[in-house]
Scaffold this motif. Structure first.
Motif, PDB file in Angstrom:
ATOM      1  N   UNK A   1       0.850  -1.195   0.000  1.00 24.92           N
ATOM      2  CA  UNK A   1       0.000   0.000   0.000  1.00 24.92           C
ATOM      3  C   UNK A   1       0.880   1.237   0.000  1.00 24.92           C
ATOM      4  N   UNK A   2       0.571   2.217  -0.896  1.00 21.93           N
ATOM      5  CA  UNK A   2       1.406   3.399  -0.979  1.00 21.93           C
ATOM      6  C   UNK A   2       1.026   4.411   0.089  1.00 21.93           C
ATOM      7  N   UNK A   3       1.894   5.454   0.200  1.00 24.35           N
ATOM      8  CA  UNK A   3       1.687   6.447   1.235  1.00 24.35           C
ATOM      9  C   UNK A   3       0.362   7.182   1.119  1.00 24.35           C
ATOM     10  N   UNK A   4      -0.058   7.485  -0.133  1.00 27.53           N
ATOM     11  CA  UNK A   4      -1.320   8.187  -0.331  1.00 27.53           C
ATOM     12  C   UNK A   4      -2.513   7.387   0.157  1.00 27.53           C
ATOM     13  N   UNK A   5      -2.512   6.085  -0.134  1.00 30.33           N
ATOM     14  CA  UNK A   5      -3.611   5.226   0.312  1.00 30.33           C
ATOM     15  C   UNK A   5      -3.617   5.096   1.830  1.00 30.33           C
ATOM     16  N   UNK A   6      -2.430   4.996   2.423  1.00 29.67           N
ATOM     17  CA  UNK A   6      -2.337   4.900   3.881  1.00 29.67           C
ATOM     18  C   UNK A   6      -2.884   6.158   4.541  1.00 29.67           C
ATOM     19  N   UNK A   7      -2.570   7.319   3.972  1.00 33.94           N
ATOM     20  CA  UNK A   7      -3.057   8.569   4.554  1.00 33.94           C
ATOM     21  C   UNK A   7      -4.572   8.653   4.430  1.00 33.94           C
ATOM     22  N   UNK A   8      -5.121   8.217   3.313  1.00 31.37           N
ATOM     23  CA  UNK A   8      -6.571   8.234   3.143  1.00 31.37           C
ATOM     24  C   UNK A   8      -7.261   7.348   4.178  1.00 31.37           C
ATOM     25  N   UNK A   9      -6.677   6.172   4.434  1.00 30.76           N
ATOM     26  CA  UNK A   9      -7.244   5.287   5.452  1.00 30.76           C
ATOM     27  C   UNK A   9      -7.157   5.920   6.841  1.00 30.76           C
ATOM     28  N   UNK A  10      -6.031   6.581   7.114  1.00 28.80           N
ATOM     29  CA  UNK A  10      -5.877   7.251   8.401  1.00 28.80           C
ATOM     30  C   UNK A  10      -6.907   8.362   8.549  1.00 28.80           C
ATOM     31  N   UNK A  11      -7.074   9.176   7.532  1.00 28.27           N
ATOM     32  CA  UNK A  11      -8.047  10.260   7.598  1.00 28.27           C
ATOM     33  C   UNK A  11      -9.453   9.716   7.820  1.00 28.27           C
ATOM     34  N   UNK A  12      -9.795   8.652   7.130  1.00 29.92           N
ATOM     35  CA  UNK A  12     -11.114   8.039   7.301  1.00 29.92           C
ATOM     36  C   UNK A  12     -11.298   7.541   8.724  1.00 29.92           C
ATOM     37  N   UNK A  13     -10.263   6.903   9.279  1.00 30.12           N
ATOM     38  CA  UNK A  13     -10.345   6.379  10.644  1.00 30.12           C
ATOM     39  C   UNK A  13     -10.499   7.505  11.652  1.00 30.12           C
ATOM     40  N   UNK A  14      -9.755   8.577  11.491  1.00 27.58           N
ATOM     41  CA  UNK A  14      -9.835   9.706  12.413  1.00 27.58           C
ATOM     42  C   UNK A  14     -11.218  10.342  12.386  1.00 27.58           C
ATOM     43  N   UNK A  15     -11.780  10.492  11.208  1.00 26.84           N
ATOM     44  CA  UNK A  15     -13.121  11.073  11.091  1.00 26.84           C
ATOM     45  C   UNK A  15     -14.164  10.156  11.735  1.00 26.84           C
ATOM     46  N   UNK A  16     -14.017   8.836  11.542  1.00 28.38           N
ATOM     47  CA  UNK A  16     -14.951   7.887  12.148  1.00 28.38           C
ATOM     48  C   UNK A  16     -14.900   7.973  13.671  1.00 28.38           C
ATOM     49  N   UNK A  17     -13.701   8.043  14.237  1.00 26.91           N
ATOM     50  CA  UNK A  17     -13.561   8.113  15.692  1.00 26.91           C
ATOM     51  C   UNK A  17     -14.128   9.423  16.232  1.00 26.91           C
ATOM     52  N   UNK A  18     -13.893  10.515  15.525  1.00 24.29           N
ATOM     53  CA  UNK A  18     -14.433  11.801  15.942  1.00 24.29           C
ATOM     54  C   UNK A  18     -15.961  11.777  15.931  1.00 24.29           C
ATOM     55  N   UNK A  19     -16.545  11.239  14.871  1.00 20.67           N
ATOM     56  CA  UNK A  19     -18.008  11.162  14.766  1.00 20.67           C
ATOM     57  C   UNK A  19     -18.589  10.255  15.851  1.00 20.67           C
ATOM     58  N   UNK A  20     -17.933   9.133  16.119  1.00 22.93           N
ATOM     59  CA  UNK A  20     -18.420   8.196  17.131  1.00 22.93           C
ATOM     60  C   UNK A  20     -18.414   8.839  18.512  1.00 22.93           C
ATOM     61  N   UNK A  21     -17.348   9.588  18.799  1.00 24.05           N
ATOM     62  CA  UNK A  21     -17.273  10.276  20.087  1.00 24.05           C
ATOM     63  C   UNK A  21     -18.425  11.266  20.236  1.00 24.05           C
ATOM     64  N   UNK A  22     -18.706  12.022  19.188  1.00 25.99           N
ATOM     65  CA  UNK A  22     -19.752  13.045  19.239  1.00 25.99           C
ATOM     66  C   UNK A  22     -21.138  12.416  19.368  1.00 25.99           C
ATOM     67  N   UNK A  23     -21.414  11.382  18.586  1.00 20.44           N
ATOM     68  CA  UNK A  23     -22.746  10.774  18.567  1.00 20.44           C
ATOM     69  C   UNK A  23     -23.035  10.006  19.857  1.00 20.44           C
ATOM     70  N   UNK A  24     -22.039   9.260  20.356  1.00 21.05           N
ATOM     71  CA  UNK A  24     -22.259   8.405  21.521  1.00 21.05           C
ATOM     72  C   UNK A  24     -21.941   9.090  22.849  1.00 21.05           C
ATOM     73  N   UNK A  25     -21.283  10.233  22.799  1.00 18.82           N
ATOM     74  CA  UNK A  25     -20.926  10.921  24.026  1.00 18.82           C
ATOM     75  C   UNK A  25     -19.889  10.177  24.836  1.00 18.82           C
ATOM     76  N   UNK A  26     -18.887   9.639  24.144  1.00 20.24           N
ATOM     77  CA  UNK A  26     -17.820   8.883  24.806  1.00 20.24           C
ATOM     78  C   UNK A  26     -16.470   9.333  24.240  1.00 20.24           C
ATOM     79  N   UNK A  27     -15.405   8.992  24.979  1.00 24.45           N
ATOM     80  CA  UNK A  27     -14.067   9.197  24.441  1.00 24.45           C
ATOM     81  C   UNK A  27     -13.749   8.084  23.445  1.00 24.45           C
ATOM     82  N   UNK A  28     -13.091   8.439  22.378  1.00 23.92           N
ATOM     83  CA  UNK A  28     -12.551   7.454  21.440  1.00 23.92           C
ATOM     84  C   UNK A  28     -11.088   7.806  21.207  1.00 23.92           C
TER      85      UNK A  28
END
Length: 254
Positions: A1-28
């Motif tokens: 996997x190249x660096x660009x694809x890895x960064x895209x996966x990281x960005x997606x993961x960070x956004x998912x964790x941020x959204x989960x924290x906001x919706x569920x009212x928990x730390x992620x």
């Protein structure tokens, strides 16, 4: 996997964790992030793609940190980082050898542990301190028994000793230039070609941000991290020789 694809996966993961924290009212939180990955998280925060971001590591100036989403004032309770501090000591001080960062890290990785489960590793002669995610602590306590030629013992510390946080004494190096590639070559005893390759593989960081220009000159006090080797704080020129060689200083974590 190249660096660009890895960064895209990281960005997606960070956004998912941020959204989960906001919706569920928990730390992620993420696992331990490299300086480059932390820079990605900070960029997403600036663009408002993630919210309530903070970083937690073994100590406030840690290089590797968890990205945590959620704030105490929003959630109503404090965050407790799932980080353990392991003290690593030789079973026999007489036969123990001084530990190096790469030796400690390599011993853990050889057990099948992923790099992102391990945070900062600090050295104090024959003693080392390592930040690890709490979930892998029992496994390490049972299975990490030897580093290089030294039989070792582990124990979980309540806090990181202040002595372990101290910067190492400054060392001096002769270089032809203050360029980053020259400094990395001198500190880690590499050829210029080997140092250049580190930049091509994006393994050098300057104040936690990717160092893309090997010709850049760091400022006094800047922290330079080289993945796989360690890090050093550049302390500037001590003197210039008659042959126009520079004697520079750096505090090096090995």
């Amino acid at each position: 996997m190249n660096g660009g694809a890895e960064q895209q996966l990281l960005e997606k993961r960070l956004k998912e964790l941020s959204d989960r924290s906001f919706v569920r009212g928990i730390y992620t939180e993420t696992d331990f992030l490299s300086p480059a990955a932390q820079a990605v998280a900070e960029r997403l925060q600036r663009s408002a793609d993630v919210r309530s971001l903070s970083f937690f590591g073994l100590f406030p100036e840690a290089e590797r940190n968890l990205a945590v989403f959620g704030k105490e004032e929003e959630l109503g309770y404090p965050y407790a980082p799932p980080i353990d501090c392991l003290q690593i000591t030789p079973r026999s001080d007489k036969f123990g050898e001084e530990l190096r960062h790469r030796d400690v890290l390599g011993a853990m990785l050889s057990l099948g542990i992923k790099r992102e489960k391990i945070g900062d590793i600090l050295l104090d002669g024959k003693i080392a301190y390592a930040a690890v995610l709490r979930g892998i602590t029992p496994f390490l306590l049972e299975n990490l028994t030897r580093i290089r030629h030294t039989d070792i013992r582990l124990c979980v510390m309540d806090t990181l000793p202040e002595a372990a946080k101290k910067e190492p004494e400054a060392k001096v190096y002769f270089v032809s230039s203050e360029r980053l590639d020259c400094l990395c070559a001198a500190v880690y005893k590499l050829s210029r070609g080997e140092a250049k390759e580190l930049f091509e593989k994006e393994r050098v960081f300057r104040n936690s941000l990717p160092a893309l220009d090997p010709a850049a000159v760091p400022k006094h006090g800047e922290l330079i991290s080289v993945r796989g080797f360690g890090r050093f704080r550049y302390l500037g020129i001590k003197k210039e020789t008659k042959k126009h060689r520079l004697l520079v200083q750096a505090a090096v974590w090995e």
